[in-house]
Enzyme design. Structure first.
Site, mmCIF file in Angstrom:
data_model
loop_
_atom_site.group_PDB
_atom_site.id
_atom_site.type_symbol
_atom_site.label_atom_id
_atom_site.label_comp_id
_atom_site.label_asym_id
_atom_site.label_seq_id
_atom_site.Cartn_x
_atom_site.Cartn_y
_atom_site.Cartn_z
ATOM 1 N N GLY A 277 0.841 -1.192 0.000
ATOM 2 C CA GLY A 277 0.000 0.000 0.000
ATOM 3 C C GLY A 277 0.866 1.227 0.000
ATOM 4 N N GLY B 87 3.448 1.123 2.985
ATOM 5 C CA GLY B 87 4.347 0.014 3.258
ATOM 6 C C GLY B 87 3.745 -1.307 2.842
ATOM 7 N N PRO B 88 4.546 -2.375 2.896
ATOM 8 C CA PRO B 88 4.086 -3.690 2.440
ATOM 9 C C PRO B 88 3.113 -4.341 3.433
ATOM 10 C CG PRO B 88 6.295 -3.846 3.327
ATOM 11 C CD PRO B 88 5.946 -2.387 3.337
ATOM 12 N N ASP C 187 -6.948 7.706 -0.441
ATOM 13 C CA ASP C 187 -6.381 6.787 -1.430
ATOM 14 C C ASP C 187 -7.368 5.667 -1.741
ATOM 15 O OD1 ASP C 187 -4.586 5.835 -3.233
ATOM 16 O OD2 ASP C 187 -3.247 4.896 -1.783
#
Ligand SMILES: *[C@@H]1O[C@H](CO)[C@@H](O)[C@H](O)[C@H]1NC(C)=O
Ligand SMILES: *[C@@H]1O[C@H](CO)[C@@H](O)[C@H](O)[C@H]1NC(C)=O
Ligand SMILES: *[C@@H]1O[C@H](CO)[C@@H](O)[C@H](O)[C@H]1NC(C)=O
Ligand SMILES: *[C@@H]1O[C@H](CO)[C@@H](O)[C@H](O)[C@H]1NC(C)=O
Ligand SMILES: *[C@@H]1O[C@H](CO)[C@@H](O)[C@H](O)[C@H]1NC(C)=O
Ligand SMILES: *[C@@H]1O[C@H](CO)[C@@H](O)[C@H](O)[C@H]1NC(C)=O
Length: 809
Positions: free
Chosen positions: A501, A504-505, A617
């Protein structure tokens, strides 16, 4: 054995031709075999209470055969024979044929248009039709009135007269119920019916188009549970009979001089009307305007937010969930309308003590009560699972014993009333009067039982690491240890990586107890202070909505900050809609359900007053799907929350994804809830069309999806946009409406975009929609290449569509 035969219409017809000319005078209240009654003749009951004849309803020019009050000047029809067969001229007549069947036929042509029965016993002798002072027209042999061959009371229309039975004859299977007229001018079958529902312990229900619209509740020996005032009635009594051969209710007059009727109006309202002779008018009972819906003591709204906006469809749940612990018991709640008895169990002879014992020994039994409160009380009624549509009355009403956990158990002798608990008032939009006594309703007042609804809820389940972020009383957010997460995610192995995202992962993890989780490892570069992070996480964990991914806990250790979410097996929406084969798994109904779910989740984020959140987002890959394909918005945890009043903010850090970013946000870094609305609009278009906004290239022009949709909308060709894979499943009007709403959401100026409340209203209603103007980001291509002089890129994600920009100031 009695010989039966079917009389065919042809036979009757021929028979009639033979006898058509035999018209004798008849006693005023009877019709004997072969007599014909023409359109301007009537039959009158002995005391001149009722009259049977042909009439024209309201403004209609059609003729119907019916029964009405003889003495009431403004004709009040209580029964109609040929409801669905309007007679267009006056040459029809009513005849009783020797087989004991009433027929309406066209005297000029001889055709029978309506028959009271399709079959008859051959042994009928000298049938006589007679109109009684009850309003019942009966056909009997000789003077045996007690056992009529046929009676109009068995074929009810929209009016319940004293003596009629609503219910079911278990021997013949015949069910009698009221059905509304279409309108005042048309007695044809309308949408509404009032029945006795015999699935489970019999209860009174009103249906609209086959769906339950209102529940009058089960009979408690004196009255329907939903109508506690009934006992106060001085004019009539209600009898309710449940035995192996018959289940019915009936209203009988105490004072026979009273003229009263119950009508199921064409708008679904049930009205008890009394004739006021000196005013010469029908007097209806008044409607209670302010019913109160509340969670009972020991319960809380399942969704406080929805409860607040008067959407109580999620109902209430136990404050302390049940777990079938032997300490569980029952609290007594009084003055209630008993819950829906569908799926309930009953025994007419058991005592309350036996009832308690029986319920206690079965963990899925959630409540019990006395079946028949008449006399000293008898019988047992048990509920399993949800308790739906309970209502509290100020007085009157029934008692119910509801299972609660040990800690919620009242002390031995319960003197408190159930009203002591928390009150939540909602105004209920629909009100019906039942049996003239008004009852308003709180539909689906539901208790969600047990853990399904509580999976992962902060509570006694935080076994992973019994260390909690403290300092907040109504919330204990589990803090996970780093070793726990390292183990769960196999040391954050690539195999466990679910995606990446903006922050971060994300890894899949399996905790020691087998629970699957998604672990988001925030980028270490984040400058947010520890305390700030904690506070934000705590507030986010309070956001609970079925369309948001649930935050289960967090981890703050050394430089690591991680968020632990529920794991959703169906992954994200983009893995379905942009995939040729998987997209076929999402038919139109599923897509529409997803659009609606996202809208609700977003509305919750935007409008919950405690913590208003702009997602910033929103995109297809941030919508996750649970096993039932319910959408859940993810990644809101790292969105910016802001105070209640402020609705617009400026950020030096533009986070978002091209293709979904509103013009003012991508351009000036100004964001507001309306920037989310823009992204939502893009999402809707993508879900409907099965195409990505960015990356959409049409061979005839260089528009992005929004531009393409706008172009087609203007040409009235929006349907071309709908994904081909939807095939037959598509609901054309919903699809067109969704595209239209999508375009309204992607307007160039934020003030032109609807707020999410309005979006939801538009989605659920069918009214006209405002016209969209030309959308923002009409041309997608140029935007793709834009770099802004003052910005520097950071953390370009593995997803080519997702970039995170840091805007240095
Ligand atoms: C009924 O109408 C017919 C003509 O249509 C008339 O001859 C007859 O008298 C009327 N009967 C009554 C009772 O009004
Ligand atoms: C007669 O009934 C109709 C419909 O029920 C009503 O609209 C009208 O006002 C009534 N007229 C009188 C005089 O009561
Ligand atoms: C008679 O039969 C017809 C056709 O089967 C049916 O529609 C109608 O309801 C029946 N009428 C009665 C009174 O049973
Ligand atoms: C309720 O109980 C009363 C008195 O015991 C009895 O007369 C009546 O038949 C019962 N009604 C039903 C519906 O069981
Ligand atoms: C009802 O309960 C009584 C007493 O427990 C029992 O004898 C009877 O068989 C039960 N009746 C039914 C229909 O279960
Ligand atoms: C509890 O009651 C339900 C519903 O009647 C039944 O299906 C289930 O078998 C019962 N469980 C036990 C343990 O008796």
């Amino acid at each position: 054995m009695e010989e039966r035969r079917v009389i065919r219409t042809m036979f009757i017809f021929r028979f009639l031709v033979l006898h058509a000319s035999i018209t004798c005078t008849f006693a005023a209240d009877t019709l004997s075999a072969n007599q014909a009654m023409v359109y301007n003749e009537t039959i009158v009951s002995p005391q001149e209470t009722f009259e049977l004849g042909f009439f024209r309803p309201g403004k209609s020019m059609n003729l119907y055969l019916g029964i009405w009050y003889k003495k009431i000047p403004n004709r009040t029809v209580v029964w109609v024979a040929n409801r669905n067969i309007p007679l267009k001229h006056t040459s029809f007549e009513l005849t009783l044929i020797v087989e004991g069947v009433l027929i309406i036929r066209d005297a000029t042509k001889g055709d029978a248009v309506w028959l009271s029965a399709n079959s008859s016993t051959a042994s009928v002798r000298n049938p006589i039709g007679q109109l009684l002072d009850t309003g019942n027209f009966i056909i009997h042999e000789g003077f045996n009135q007690e056992e009529p061959i046929w009676q109009s009371f068995d074929c009810m229309t929209n009016t319940l007269l004293p003596g009629m039975k609503v219910g079911r004859n278990m021997v013949t299977g015949i069910e009698s119920h009221l059905t509304s007229w279409k309108s005042d001018d048309d007695p044809a079958y309308g949408e509404f019916s009032e029945w006795i529902d015999t699935r489970g312990y019999p209860q009174l229900i009103i249906t609209e188009g086959g769906k339950i619209k209102f529940r009058g509740g089960p009979w408690n020996g004196l009255r329907f549970s939903g109508a506690p005032n009934l006992k106060l009635n001085p004019f009539f009594i209600i009898t309710f009979v449940v035995n192996p051969t018959e289940i019915y209710y009936q209203c009988n007059l105490i004072d026979t001089s009273v003229i009263t009727r119950l009508v199921l109006q064409s708008n679904g309202q049930v009205q008890r009307l009394l004739w006021i002779d000196n005013k010469q008018e029908w007097n209806p009972c008044n409607i209670d305007k302010t019913p109160i819906c509340e969670c009972l003591k020991g319960f809380e709204p399942t969704s406080p937010y929805q409860w607040k906006i008067t959407d109580w469809s999620q109902g209430c749940r136990h404050t302390v969930p049940l777990d079938c612990n032997p300490g569980e018991g029952f609290n007594k709640y009084t003055n209630l309308k008993l819950p829906d008895t569908q799926g309930s169990w009953y025994n007419q002879t058991m005592t309350l003590v036996e009832c308690d014992k029986m319920c206690k020994t079965n963990c899925s039994c959630t409540a019990y009560t006395t079946l028949n409160i008449s006399g000293s009380g008898s019988g047992c009624l048990l509920w399993f699972g949800g308790l739906i549509d309970i209502r509290t009355f100020a007085e009157g009403g029934d008692s119910l014993y509801i299972r609660v956990s040990a800690s919620e158990l009242d002390s031995i002798e319960n003197s408190r009333s159930s009203n002591a608990g928390r009150r939540v008032r909602v105004i209920v939009p629909i009100a019906f009067v039942v049996l003239g006594i008004l009852v308003s309703l709180c539909l689906f007042y539901r208790f969600y039982m047990k853990k399904q609804q509580h999976g992962g809820t902060p509570g006694n389940e935080c076994v992973h690491d019994p260390e909690y972020i403290s300092g907040n009383e109504d919330l204990e957010l589990p803090l996970f240890g780093l070793p726990t997460l390292v183990k769960a995610t196999n040391n954050f192995s690539m195999d466990n990586k679910l995606g990446e995202g903006g922050f971060g992962p994300v890894y899949k993890g399996v905790l020691e107890d087998g629970q699957e989780v998604a672990v988001k490892r925030l980028a270490k570069t984040s400058t947010q202070g520890l305390c700030e992070f904690k506070n934000e996480v705590i507030s986010i964990s309070k956001l609970q909505h079925r369309n948001l991914v649930k935050l289960l806990g967090c981890c703050i250790e050394r430089a690591e900050k991680m968020l632990i979410y529920e794991y959703l097996p169906n992954k994200s929406l983009d893995s379905f809609i942009f995939d040729k084969t998987r997209s076929e798994l999402l038919d139109w109904t599923a897509r529409y359900h997803i659009i609606n779910g996202i809208a609700r989740g977003l509305l919750y984020l935007h409008e919950d007053s405690r913590l208003r959140i702009i997602h910033r987002d929103l995109k297809v890959s941030n919508i996750l799907l649970d096993q039932d394909m319910n959408p859940k918005i993810s990644d809101f945890g790292t969105a910016r929350s802001f105070g209640g009043i402020q609705i617009e903010a400026n950020t030096n850090r533009v986070v978002g994804t091209y293709g979904y970013m509103a013009p003012e946000y991508a351009g000036d870094g100004t964001f507001s809830i309306k920037s989310d609305v823009y992204s939502f609009g893009v999402l809707v278009l993508e879900i409907v069309c099965g195409e990505k906004n960015r990356g959409f290239i049409h061979k005839e022009h260089s528009n992005n999806l929004i531009g393409h949709a706008w172009g087609l909308q203007n040409k009235g060709r929006s349907l071309e946009l709908v994904a081909k894979c939807l095939g037959d499943s598509i609901n054309v009007s919903q699809a067109l409406r969704s595209i239209h709403i999508g375009l309204l959401c992607v307007q160039r100026h934020p003030e032109d975009r609807p707020a999410m409340t309005f979006v939801i209203q538009m989605l659920v209603s069918e009214g006209p929609l405002p016209s969209p103007k030309e959308p923002g980001f009409y041309i997608g291509k140029s935007m793709q290449d834009t770099t802004r002089s003052s910005s520097s890129y950071e953390a370009i994600s593995n997803n080519e569509l997702s970039i995170t920009m840091l805007n240095g100031r």
